[in-house]
Write an enzyme that holds these catalytic residues in place. Structure first.
Site, PDB file in Angstrom:
ATOM      1  N   HIS A 262       9.323  -3.741 117.106  1.00  0.00           N
ATOM      2  CA  HIS A 262       9.117  -2.498 116.361  1.00  0.00           C
ATOM      3  C   HIS A 262      10.129  -1.433 116.813  1.00  0.00           C
ATOM      4  CE1 HIS A 262       6.432   0.557 114.371  1.00  0.00           C
ATOM      5  NE2 HIS A 262       7.058   1.350 115.228  1.00  0.00           N
ATOM      6  N   GLU A 263      10.208  -1.226 118.119  1.00  0.00           N
ATOM      7  CA  GLU A 263      11.134  -0.202 118.622  1.00  0.00           C
ATOM      8  C   GLU A 263      12.581  -0.585 118.340  1.00  0.00           C
ATOM      9  OE1 GLU A 263       9.881   2.547 119.218  1.00  0.00           O
ATOM     10  OE2 GLU A 263       7.812   1.837 119.397  1.00  0.00           O
ATOM     11  N   HIS A 266      13.527   0.558 114.940  1.00  0.00           N
ATOM     12  CA  HIS A 266      13.927   1.969 114.947  1.00  0.00           C
ATOM     13  C   HIS A 266      15.360   2.097 115.479  1.00  0.00           C
ATOM     14  CE1 HIS A 266      10.204   3.904 113.779  1.00  0.00           C
ATOM     15  NE2 HIS A 266       9.510   3.347 114.745  1.00  0.00           N
ATOM     16  N   GLU A 292      10.109   4.521 109.883  1.00  0.00           N
ATOM     17  CA  GLU A 292       9.027   3.568 110.155  1.00  0.00           C
ATOM     18  C   GLU A 292       9.186   2.311 109.303  1.00  0.00           C
ATOM     19  OE1 GLU A 292       7.217   4.094 112.664  1.00  0.00           O
ATOM     20  OE2 GLU A 292       5.494   2.771 112.453  1.00  0.00           O
TER      21      GLU A 292
HETATM   22 ZN    ZN Z   1       7.382   3.410 114.846  1.00  0.00          ZN
END
Ligand code: ZN
Length: 498
Positions: A262-263, A266, A292
């Site tokens: 997830h990170e 980003h 997101e």
């Molecule tokens: Zn996030």
């Protein structure tokens, strides 16, 4: 004439940018390495720099330059740079200094009250601080101005180009379809066996595996690094220095791997922003929803897919040869997609996650619009958890006090989590149509077609467009919920034999 003024604007923006990024370094250090004794000095340093950023950005010279440039005949990106900077300029001047100070103090008091009240499961102890935050948040909306609901002024801080009416219209049918899907999954006899997941996994194995995943998807360790921290996050000091943090939980194998992915999603976005506009307003994200969408796309659509696990499972098993000797890629795929309604948003699966967000959106709009009092919040929260997720909330600590957001005055933020999910599926549908062999490529460990597509259609745009416009430009359609619902219903229908 406008050329020299534009150059001057870029000089001033570079200064503002550099001080802001220096603050980000201090913040990152505070969360990763700083000894607790450093907290007081770090708070002072950050407050000083925040004041400096504000002063540098809101000067008369900046205002004059922006007005002159707006009146000149700029076109294309240069025009966008001036328009977006002017937007930020007006936005950062709409709040009186005395109000900013008052609000900052209330947020800090709110956070403190929340921390203690949550630990003691004592909502009444949090109530006055939250009432104060809401009162000031309504005032903030008045200062900033809005059309329709005051909530629109708050939403604008996190996702420009979207109104509360639009969010409501999208969320209502979305919640109903997701609720129905959860009910069908719960009634299915095909629940995956996840008993093997719950044990103590050696953190080093998780970390080694995570690094292989990050390298494979294109996270560049020459332009970033990964450090341990209590909470996973991504921070950037420049497009060539984008860092992530991870927390390897010994008992949460999938959530720690997925949080890392997830990170990294980003981070890939930040690394792909328009290089030619470094140190200016355009080299940043236009909103949280689009940011997101990138983390969710990598975490869920790619990271929880069967081809992903077919490729990576042998590497995971190599880290845990004894514990995983009897397991296959299919077991990992099924366990990574277990659906179970739960109390806590951050631990929720793909099918229930948006329901947690819809609940918060409905409650915070009611609080801001004056249709719900803080005193009635716990009961309203618990009722919605019964209605949307079919579960009883045993305590306010794991109920309406579970998230930090409201205590810090972050109201209007939650919808961006669900919008990010919706954008991710809509972008993926188009990516897949443009790249018909994408899943074969994933299964063979080649993630480059995904990254190149995202670079071209999303990352390199930066703030030249607003988030919803980026989705529309990339897919030919305004953002909608249907692609996400199609994605969920197909994937989970197959997994659970619905
Ligand atoms: Zn996030």
């Amino acid at each position: 004439m406008s050329n020299s003024k534009l150059n001057r604007l870029r000089e001033l923006l570079a200064e503002v940018n550099d001080v802001g990024k220096a603050m980000a370094v201090l913040n990152w250090d505070q969360q990763c390495w700083m000894p607790s004794g450093g907290a007081r000095a770090r708070g002072e340093q950050l407050a000083t720099l925040a004041g400096l950023v504000h002063r540098l950005f809101t000067t008369e010279e900046m205002g004059g330059l922006l007005n002159d440039l707006l009146a000149s005949n700029l076109t294309g990106d240069e025009k966008r740079l001036v328009e977006e900077t002017k937007y930020d300029y007006d936005r950062s001047r709409c709040l009186p200094e005395s109000f900013v100070k008052e609000f900052t103090e209330a947020r800090s008091a709110g956070f403190d009250a929340w921390r203690h009240a949550r630990a003691a499961n004592d909502f009444p102890a949090f109530r006055p601080a939250l009432e104060r935050i809401l009162e000031l948040t309504r005032q903030k909306a008045e200062y900033c101005g809005y059309e329709g609901s005051p909530y629109n002024a708050l939403l604008e801080d996190y996702e420009r180009g979207v109104s509360s009416d639009h969010v409501r219209a999208v969320f209502k049918p979305l919640a109903q379809r997701q609720k129905d899907l959860v009910a069908r999954i719960m009634a299915s006899p095909n629940a995956p066996d996840v008993s093997w997941v719950h044990r103590n996994w050696v953190a080093e194995g998780c970390s080694n595996f995570g690094r292989k995943v990050l390298e494979a998807i294109g996270y560049d360790f020459n332009r970033g690094r990964r450090d341990p921290a209590p909470h996973p996050f991504c921070t950037d000091f420049d497009i060539d220095d984008v860092r992530i943090t991870t927390r390897h939980c010994e008992d949460l194998l999938f959530s720690s791997v997925m949080a890392e992915l997830h990170e990294a999603g980003h981070a890939l976005f930040e690394m792909g922003l328009p290089r030619e506009w470094r140190r200016t307003t355009l080299c940043s994200a236009p909103g949280l929803g689009i940011h997101e969408s990138q983390s969710r796309l990598w975490e869920n659509i790619v990271g929880r897919s069967r081809p992903f696990w077919r490729h990576f499972f042998p590497m995971l098993r190599a880290e845990f040869p004894t514990e995983m000797a009897h397991l296959t890629a299919e077991d990992a795929y099924a366990a990574a997609n277990e659906v179970r309604p739960s109390l806590i948003r951050v631990e929720a699966d793909e099918v229930t996650y948006n329901l947690h967000v819809v609940i918060r959106f409905e409650l915070e709009t009611a609080l801001i619009e004056g249709n719900l009092s803080v005193a009635d919040l716990p009961a309203a929260w618990n009722e919605k958890y019964r209605d949307y997720l079919g579960i009883d909330v045993p305590s306010d600590a794991d109920g309406c006090m579970q998230d930090v957001h409201w205590s810090e005055g972050l109201i209007g933020y939650f919808p961006t989590y669900a919008l990010g999910n919706l954008y991710s599926a809509q972008l993926w549908e188009k990516l897949e149509a443009d790249t018909p062999d994408v899943w074969q490529r994933v299964e063979s460990g080649d993630f480059s077609p995904i990254l190149s597509w995202l670079r071209e259609h999303v990352h390199r745009v930066g703030r030249r467009r607003l988030g919803p416009q980026i989705v529309e430009d990339a897919t030919g359609r305004a953002p909608e919920a249907e692609p996400y619902l199609r994605y969920l219903e197909k994937k989970y229908g197959e997994l659970y034999g619905l």
